[in-house]
Scaffold this motif. Structure first.
Motif, PDB file in Angstrom:
ATOM      1  N   LEU A 192       0.829  -1.204   0.000  1.00 20.33           N
ATOM      2  CA  LEU A 192       0.000   0.000   0.000  1.00 20.33           C
ATOM      3  C   LEU A 192       0.865   1.257   0.000  1.00 20.33           C
ATOM      4  N   THR A 196      -2.517   5.709   1.559  1.00 21.91           N
ATOM      5  CA  THR A 196      -3.612   4.759   1.761  1.00 21.91           C
ATOM      6  C   THR A 196      -3.455   3.991   3.064  1.00 21.91           C
ATOM      7  N   ALA A 200      -6.182   3.816   6.127  1.00 26.44           N
ATOM      8  CA  ALA A 200      -6.805   2.511   6.358  1.00 26.44           C
ATOM      9  C   ALA A 200      -7.381   2.361   7.764  1.00 26.44           C
ATOM     10  N   ASN A 233     -17.147   6.073   0.645  1.00 27.59           N
ATOM     11  CA  ASN A 233     -15.698   6.231   0.716  1.00 27.59           C
ATOM     12  C   ASN A 233     -15.085   5.911  -0.650  1.00 27.59           C
ATOM     13  N   ASN A 234     -14.178   6.772  -1.114  1.00 33.44           N
ATOM     14  CA  ASN A 234     -13.618   6.603  -2.455  1.00 33.44           C
ATOM     15  C   ASN A 234     -12.317   5.803  -2.485  1.00 33.44           C
ATOM     16  N   THR A 235     -11.780   5.460  -1.315  1.00 32.09           N
ATOM     17  CA  THR A 235     -10.484   4.779  -1.269  1.00 32.09           C
ATOM     18  C   THR A 235     -10.624   3.266  -1.154  1.00 32.09           C
ATOM     19  N   PHE A 236     -11.629   2.824  -0.414  1.00 35.59           N
ATOM     20  CA  PHE A 236     -11.759   1.405  -0.109  1.00 35.59           C
ATOM     21  C   PHE A 236     -13.063   0.842  -0.679  1.00 35.59           C
ATOM     22  N   GLU A 237     -12.912  -0.263  -1.412  1.00 36.84           N
ATOM     23  CA  GLU A 237     -14.070  -0.923  -2.024  1.00 36.84           C
ATOM     24  C   GLU A 237     -14.422  -2.172  -1.215  1.00 36.84           C
ATOM     25  N   VAL A 267     -11.855  -6.040   1.926  1.00 38.27           N
ATOM     26  CA  VAL A 267     -11.821  -4.741   1.265  1.00 38.27           C
ATOM     27  C   VAL A 267     -10.715  -4.727   0.211  1.00 38.27           C
ATOM     28  N   TYR A 268     -10.966  -4.046  -0.889  1.00 39.52           N
ATOM     29  CA  TYR A 268      -9.929  -3.830  -1.906  1.00 39.52           C
ATOM     30  C   TYR A 268      -9.504  -2.370  -1.931  1.00 39.52           C
ATOM     31  N   THR A 269      -8.210  -2.146  -2.095  1.00 42.19           N
ATOM     32  CA  THR A 269      -7.684  -0.813  -2.345  1.00 42.19           C
ATOM     33  C   THR A 269      -6.330  -0.956  -3.032  1.00 42.19           C
ATOM     34  N   GLU A 270      -6.097  -0.178  -4.066  1.00 40.29           N
ATOM     35  CA  GLU A 270      -4.832  -0.225  -4.822  1.00 40.29           C
ATOM     36  C   GLU A 270      -4.476  -1.657  -5.245  1.00 40.29           C
TER      37      GLU A 270
END
Length: 281
Positions: A192, A196, A200, A233-237, A267-270
């Motif tokens: 990460l 991010t 988190a 939230n726009n960072t974590f899906e 959760v997904y991110t990057e």
């Protein structure tokens, strides 16, 4: 520090142990962090001998790219373990040594524990975990084996594995170790960005608020709130949020007295997948 890489060396070492000496095993895939070290420290306190296995197991990766990206930091890992104790023994075999050029995933009946949450999104993952854990437990024959509660579903499945395969070992679950901002420690965290990673804390803060809401609201309403919070939230899906009985891992429909529940999240991110969980009562 003794580093063992072959089964022959392993057998020689195990035969040298005193029969009354308890052996604790901490199975890892390397890229060690403070979470792993907390398991090792507990093993040191509770056993006369401690072994840490370092092996990136191909049978538990359903994503080939994830396997290829998994960090290999053996020298750094050995240095970290040496900082705890020189009495730790490391077992770091090659894939060829473990699987003898026959990488086959065994099939198990985990009685439904593997069909929910991670099992829904990671096909055959827990059969792969079971394959390597059974192999390691039968090779090393530890008295105690230590696993973190960050992978709580895996912990319950390994306990079931020892029952159905009749493996004489005590499986010990250890509390989640978190980074200062609350993110559950994981080798994947290294992938990460700093920004991010700092943001988190959102994941753990959401889980803590879900725990508060679970005191007065139904499981379905808590899950709806978590889903809505992640959509904003726009960072974590959010991949999933589940609230389950800790023994059966089945999603709850209605709270029952005397039952213990846990919230599980992925959760997904990057392009990095993160999991976490929290006890609700």
């Amino acid at each position: 520090m003794l580093v063992i890489t072959t089964n022959l060396q392993l057998n020689t070492f195990l035969n040298s142990l005193h029969k009354k000496e308890s052996l604790g095993l901490v199975p890892t895939m390397g890229a060690l962090h403070k979470g792993h070290l907390s398991l090792v420290e507990k093993a040191i306190r509770e056993n006369q001998s401690v072994m840490v296995s370092i092996f990136v197991n191909p049978t538990q990766f359903n994503n080939k790219e994830d396997l290829e990206k998994y960090p290999n930091t053996l020298e750094k890992d050995i240095a970290l373990l040496s900082s705890l104790s020189n009495q730790i023994t490391v077992f770091a075999p090659s894939v060829e040594e473990v699987y003898k050029n026959n990488i086959v995933t065994k099939k198990y009946d985990f009685q439904g524990l593997d069909r929910v949450m991670e099992g829904e999104f990671r096909d055959d993952h827990f059969n792969g975990v079971g394959t390597i854990v059974e192999l390691l437990l039968n090779l090393i024959k530890p008295d105690n084996a230590y696993f973190g509660e960050k992978d709580f579903q895996q912990l319950q499945i390994i306990k079931k594995l020892t029952q159905i395969q009749d493996i004489l070992v005590t499986i010990i679950g250890c509390p989640i170790v978190r980074e200062p901002h609350g993110l559950a420690m994981s080798s994947r965290n290294e992938r990460l960005s700093t920004k991010t990673r700092n943001e988190a804390s959102f994941i753990y803060e959401t889980l803590k608020t879900a725990k508060e809401k679970f005191g007065t609201k139904s499981a379905s309403k808590v899950k709806d709130w978590v889903t809505k919070t992640f959509l904003e939230n726009n960072t974590f899906e959010l991949e999933y949020i589940e609230i389950s009985d800790i023994d059966t891992l089945k999603p709850i429909k209605r709270k029952q007295k005397g039952k213990k529940y846990r919230a599980f999240i992925a959760v997904y991110t990057e392009n990095v997948r993160l999991i976490d969980n929290i006890a609700l009562n």
